[in-house]
Write an enzyme that holds these catalytic residues in place. Structure first.
Site, PDB file in Angstrom:
ATOM      1  N   HIS A 327      31.350   9.186   2.567  1.00  0.00           N
ATOM      2  CA  HIS A 327      31.076   8.593   3.870  1.00  0.00           C
ATOM      3  C   HIS A 327      31.523   9.494   5.027  1.00  0.00           C
ATOM      4  O   HIS A 327      31.104   9.295   6.165  1.00  0.00           O
ATOM      5  CB  HIS A 327      31.816   7.239   3.955  1.00  0.00           C
ATOM      6  CG  HIS A 327      31.218   6.278   4.929  1.00  0.00           C
ATOM      7  ND1 HIS A 327      30.519   6.674   6.052  1.00  0.00           N
ATOM      8  CD2 HIS A 327      31.222   4.921   4.952  1.00  0.00           C
ATOM      9  CE1 HIS A 327      30.119   5.591   6.719  1.00  0.00           C
ATOM     10  NE2 HIS A 327      30.534   4.521   6.079  1.00  0.00           N
ATOM     11  N   LYS A 406      13.048 -12.732   7.599  1.00  0.00           N
ATOM     12  CA  LYS A 406      12.926 -12.405   9.023  1.00  0.00           C
ATOM     13  C   LYS A 406      11.859 -13.243   9.734  1.00  0.00           C
ATOM     14  O   LYS A 406      12.050 -13.684  10.868  1.00  0.00           O
ATOM     15  CB  LYS A 406      12.595 -10.912   9.144  1.00  0.00           C
ATOM     16  CG  LYS A 406      12.531 -10.413  10.565  1.00  0.00           C
ATOM     17  CD  LYS A 406      12.411  -8.910  10.620  1.00  0.00           C
ATOM     18  CE  LYS A 406      10.997  -8.461  10.278  1.00  0.00           C
ATOM     19  NZ  LYS A 406      10.830  -7.010  10.390  1.00  0.00           N
ATOM     20  N   LYS A 410      12.500 -15.309  13.144  1.00  0.00           N
ATOM     21  CA  LYS A 410      11.884 -14.872  14.404  1.00  0.00           C
ATOM     22  C   LYS A 410      10.999 -15.980  14.986  1.00  0.00           C
ATOM     23  O   LYS A 410      10.871 -16.096  16.201  1.00  0.00           O
ATOM     24  CB  LYS A 410      11.051 -13.596  14.201  1.00  0.00           C
ATOM     25  CG  LYS A 410      11.871 -12.451  13.685  1.00  0.00           C
ATOM     26  CD  LYS A 410      12.130 -11.252  14.476  1.00  0.00           C
ATOM     27  CE  LYS A 410      11.413 -10.820  15.659  1.00  0.00           C
ATOM     28  NZ  LYS A 410      11.992  -9.538  16.139  1.00  0.00           N
ATOM     29  N   LEU A 414      15.039 -16.451  17.213  1.00  0.00           N
ATOM     30  CA  LEU A 414      16.441 -16.066  17.040  1.00  0.00           C
ATOM     31  C   LEU A 414      16.508 -14.655  16.466  1.00  0.00           C
ATOM     32  O   LEU A 414      15.593 -14.217  15.769  1.00  0.00           O
ATOM     33  CB  LEU A 414      17.152 -17.056  16.105  1.00  0.00           C
ATOM     34  CG  LEU A 414      17.293 -18.485  16.644  1.00  0.00           C
ATOM     35  CD1 LEU A 414      17.782 -19.421  15.546  1.00  0.00           C
ATOM     36  CD2 LEU A 414      18.246 -18.533  17.845  1.00  0.00           C
ATOM     37  N   HIS A 415      17.610 -13.941  16.746  1.00  0.00           N
ATOM     38  CA  HIS A 415      17.752 -12.569  16.228  1.00  0.00           C
ATOM     39  C   HIS A 415      18.195 -12.612  14.761  1.00  0.00           C
ATOM     40  O   HIS A 415      19.239 -13.193  14.444  1.00  0.00           O
ATOM     41  CB  HIS A 415      18.776 -11.809  17.069  1.00  0.00           C
ATOM     42  CG  HIS A 415      18.720 -10.330  16.834  1.00  0.00           C
ATOM     43  ND1 HIS A 415      18.860  -9.770  15.578  1.00  0.00           N
ATOM     44  CD2 HIS A 415      18.535  -9.290  17.685  1.00  0.00           C
ATOM     45  CE1 HIS A 415      18.769  -8.456  15.669  1.00  0.00           C
ATOM     46  NE2 HIS A 415      18.561  -8.144  16.937  1.00  0.00           N
ATOM     47  N   PRO A 416      17.397 -11.996  13.847  1.00  0.00           N
ATOM     48  CA  PRO A 416      17.707 -12.094  12.407  1.00  0.00           C
ATOM     49  C   PRO A 416      19.101 -11.597  12.036  1.00  0.00           C
ATOM     50  O   PRO A 416      19.785 -12.211  11.215  1.00  0.00           O
ATOM     51  CB  PRO A 416      16.626 -11.238  11.737  1.00  0.00           C
ATOM     52  CG  PRO A 416      15.539 -11.129  12.738  1.00  0.00           C
ATOM     53  CD  PRO A 416      16.168 -11.237  14.089  1.00  0.00           C
ATOM     54  N   ASP A 417      19.539 -10.481  12.649  1.00  0.00           N
ATOM     55  CA  ASP A 417      20.851  -9.939  12.295  1.00  0.00           C
ATOM     56  C   ASP A 417      21.963 -10.909  12.714  1.00  0.00           C
ATOM     57  O   ASP A 417      22.892 -11.186  11.961  1.00  0.00           O
ATOM     58  CB  ASP A 417      21.071  -8.575  12.955  1.00  0.00           C
ATOM     59  CG  ASP A 417      22.470  -8.044  12.659  1.00  0.00           C
ATOM     60  OD1 ASP A 417      22.801  -7.907  11.460  1.00  0.00           O
ATOM     61  OD2 ASP A 417      23.239  -7.801  13.603  1.00  0.00           O
ATOM     62  N   TYR A 439      34.143  -7.261  11.067  1.00  0.00           N
ATOM     63  CA  TYR A 439      33.665  -5.981  11.620  1.00  0.00           C
ATOM     64  C   TYR A 439      32.181  -5.885  11.323  1.00  0.00           C
ATOM     65  O   TYR A 439      31.768  -6.072  10.185  1.00  0.00           O
ATOM     66  CB  TYR A 439      34.424  -4.856  10.905  1.00  0.00           C
ATOM     67  CG  TYR A 439      33.842  -3.480  11.049  1.00  0.00           C
ATOM     68  CD1 TYR A 439      34.388  -2.577  11.961  1.00  0.00           C
ATOM     69  CD2 TYR A 439      32.764  -3.053  10.270  1.00  0.00           C
ATOM     70  CE1 TYR A 439      33.869  -1.300  12.085  1.00  0.00           C
ATOM     71  CE2 TYR A 439      32.242  -1.766  10.399  1.00  0.00           C
ATOM     72  CZ  TYR A 439      32.789  -0.896  11.309  1.00  0.00           C
ATOM     73  OH  TYR A 439      32.278   0.361  11.430  1.00  0.00           O
ATOM     74  N   THR A 441      29.025  -3.049  11.985  1.00  0.00           N
ATOM     75  CA  THR A 441      28.731  -1.712  12.483  1.00  0.00           C
ATOM     76  C   THR A 441      27.752  -1.775  13.656  1.00  0.00           C
ATOM     77  O   THR A 441      26.705  -2.408  13.542  1.00  0.00           O
ATOM     78  CB  THR A 441      28.074  -0.881  11.363  1.00  0.00           C
ATOM     79  OG1 THR A 441      28.870  -0.999  10.182  1.00  0.00           O
ATOM     80  CG2 THR A 441      27.980   0.569  11.752  1.00  0.00           C
TER      81      THR A 441
END
Length: 612
Positions: A327, A406, A410, A414-417, A439, A441
């Site tokens: 990483h 998704k 949608k 609404l925002h999928p994430d 957390y 990213t």
């Protein structure tokens, strides 16, 4: 005429690098008020009051001085964070990276043209290797289109780290060796390393300046496989890369001291394009359940991986694939971009090679044989033991949630994430009866050499909504209002983090300036709420959207009582990998997944009834 010409010329991979804006330094007041907001869900009234005091003292005193120094550093460096982040997040870390830091994942090809099958692993490996080499050629010749967010170009520097890159252990701190060059920069290595049954081989991927074809690659891989099948297993030197970093650094120094030729071999591995691991296990998986394949990629045989390589392509003998990657040099999006390219190529060609079967007079692979002594054998044995113990402690599940994806989310505008992030938090809340520091990213690639910022999804709004969902007396309308408020807060924080306005990296910068100046650690960082809310890498839920493609990955949890939670979003499904440590009796990856599934249904229902 000139204008027309530039419009038709394809964009080159690295052409925007010099025009990217520098990484900004957020305002001190802005960061501190965001920090207070983020610790609130984990504090009693009394604790919160104490932290407000600590933060006020910091902002009026030492914090202001440190911030001025940070602004000075930002004037001198286009990315004030870059070196610091590499060192603190990766190179100075001493725990074994192969399990704790590396990310790995399953190849998606079993979903279409390459279902698990016996006896054709090498044919498939030669095709996938050929496509991987084509991608290398796209990068070398800068024909890979630069990625953008809308019309804004994103930093492409990490793509240089995909090939011919390796982390090298140091006693106190590791280093990254990168041998990649574009064609305009000059020649670069073109050999591959193949690991099989504890043995290591190498051959050049080019012959007369042309990439070997799949039939030629198949001949090379078959040669290695045949050699390994008829003879005893090799020494398994690769296992050393899975050990604690300082131990591996000393074992490496010892290897070099035994025989200078060992150093040449190490350099051959480090500079190779990537490693092909021929793995004899058969981690049978299917599109709804990727658990075995994900586990095999992340926790498989350490003698046939080079854990410090930026890319190990793992070929299992049931014709399926996985990968494990260091990483330090890049974030997962780089690997995802390449694997998505591979997936599209394999679909387009139906997993077949349609070209010539002619095999040129290419030299056979050469075996790389280390000179070892008693101490080296004992180092290898120790590394294997510690790796085995830690991998046996990691619980991994990787399932597809197939009820919806998704499209349905949608449709509810609404925002999928965000939808998945909130479902994950509700699941954690149901399982543990309290909020979990989290957390997610956020990418900062719109800035020069930008990598990531922390977005903290466990907001007070999210916790209020979780409580509303758990309260039988709470009415649908109130739950829905709470849910939309949590959505809005999440979306706002995510967009600020991507604009370089998060607060975690800023606080890290202030902490490191104090450290570099030899000052005592400011009280802000020793406040119990700092680590309880996730600061200093103490997040209980370590999560990431792997993207909207077919590519999946997994990581180990950040803390002993935590979870790794990665997911990919498709139109009709969401695939989730959850990891936990078995030795922690409070956590369970399978339970979290099950509660996540029920939370998804509840949320969709809530979003639907509300539209009536």
């Amino acid at each position: 005429m000139a204008n027309q010409l530039t419009d038709t010329l394809p964009e080159r991979t690295f052409q925007y690098q010099n025009s990217l804006p520098p990484l900004p330094v957020p305002s001190l007041q802005g960061s501190l008020s965001k920090y207070l907001d983020a610790v609130r869900p984990f504090a009693t009234k009394k604790e919160f009051k104490a932290t407000v005091n600590t933060v006020r003292k910091f902002s009026e005193g030492v914090g202001r001085e440190l911030h001025q120094k940070l602004l000075q550093r930002a004037k001198e460096k286009r990315n004030w964070l870059e070196e610091w982040w590499l060192d603190t997040a990766y190179l100075e870390v001493r725990i074994p990276s192969q399990l704790n830091v590396n990310f790995g994942g399953p190849g998606p090809y079993l979903e279409h043209f390459w279902p698990p099958a016996e006896g054709i692993s090498l044919q498939r490996t030669s095709i996938i290797t050929w496509h991987t080499l084509q991608y290398w050629d796209l990068l070398r010749t800068e024909r890979l289109a630069p990625q953008k967010a809308g019309k804004t170009p994103l930093d492409m520097d990490q793509f240089r780290m995909l090939y011919s890159t390796c982390k090298v252990p140091g006693v106190k701190k590791d280093t990254i060796h990168n041998y990649f060059k574009t064609v305009s920069e000059g020649p670069c290595p073109s050999h591959l390393v193949v690991m099989c049954r504890g043995r290591i081989f190498t051959f050049d991927a080019l012959f007369d300046g042309h990439i070997l074809t799949p039939p030629e690659l198949l001949r090379q891989l078959s040669f290695v496989k045949k050699r390994c099948e008829g003879e005893p297993e090799g020494d398994g030197v690769g296992a050393l890369t899975s050990d604690e970093r300082t131990r591996w650094a000393k074992a490496r120094e010892h290897l070099v001291s035994i025989d200078p030729h060992n150093k040449t071999i190490l350099e051959t591995i480090q500079s190779s394009l990537f490693v092909i691991s021929l793995d004899e296990s058969k981690p049978y998986s299917r599109p709804e359940n990727y658990t075995n394949l994900t586990a095999a990629a992340l926790t498989g045989d350490p003698t046939i991986r080079w854990g410090d390589k930026s890319y190990n392509s793992i070929a299992f003998s049931d014709g399926t694939f996985g990968s494990t990657c260091d990483h330090a040099p890049y974030d997962a999006m780089v690997l995802i971009s390449m694997c998505w390219y591979l997936d599209q190529q394999i679909r387009a060609t139906e997993g077949q090679w349609k070209g010539s079967d002619t095999i040129r007079q290419i030299p056979f692979p050469e075996e790389l044989l280390f000179t070892l002594d008693e101490k080296a054998y004992s180092d290898i044995h120790h590394a294997k033991q510690q790796y085995l113990e830690s991998t046996q402690d990691l619980q991994i599940v990787c399932y597809a949630f197939t009820a919806f994806g998704k499209l349905a989310i949608k449709q509810r505008k609404l925002h999928p994430d965000t939808f998945i992030q909130l479902a994950m938090q509700l699941a954690y809340y149901k399982l543990h009866k309290k909020p979990g520091s989290c957390y997610e990213t956020a990418t900062t690639r719109r800035f020069y050499h930008g990598r990531t910022e922390t977005m903290r999804p466990c907001t007070q709004e999210a916790v209020n909504w979780c409580k509303a969902m758990m309260d039988p007396a709470c009415e649908v309308k109130a739950r829905r209002t709470a849910m939309l408020s949590a959505f809005n807060k999440h979306n706002k924080l995510m967009s600020e983090a991507q604009d370089g306005n998060g607060f975690d990296r800023h606080l890290l910068g202030l902490y490191l300036i104090a450290k570099e100046d030899g000052r005592p650690t400011p009280e802000l960082f020793s406040d119990p709420l700092y680590s309880r809310s996730g600061g200093g890498g103490n997040f209980v839920l370590s999560s990431s959207l792997v993207g909207y493609t077919t590519i999946m990955g997994a990581v180990a949890p950040m803390v002993h009582h935590g979870y790794g939670f990665f997911y990919r979003i498709r139109d009709d499904r969401i695939v989730i990998s959850v990891t936990a440590w078995k030795s922690c009796h409070e956590t369970d990856a399978a339970s979290l997944f099950n509660l996540f599934s029920s939370s998804m249904h509840e949320m969709l229902h809530l979003a639907t009834t509300a539209n009536l």
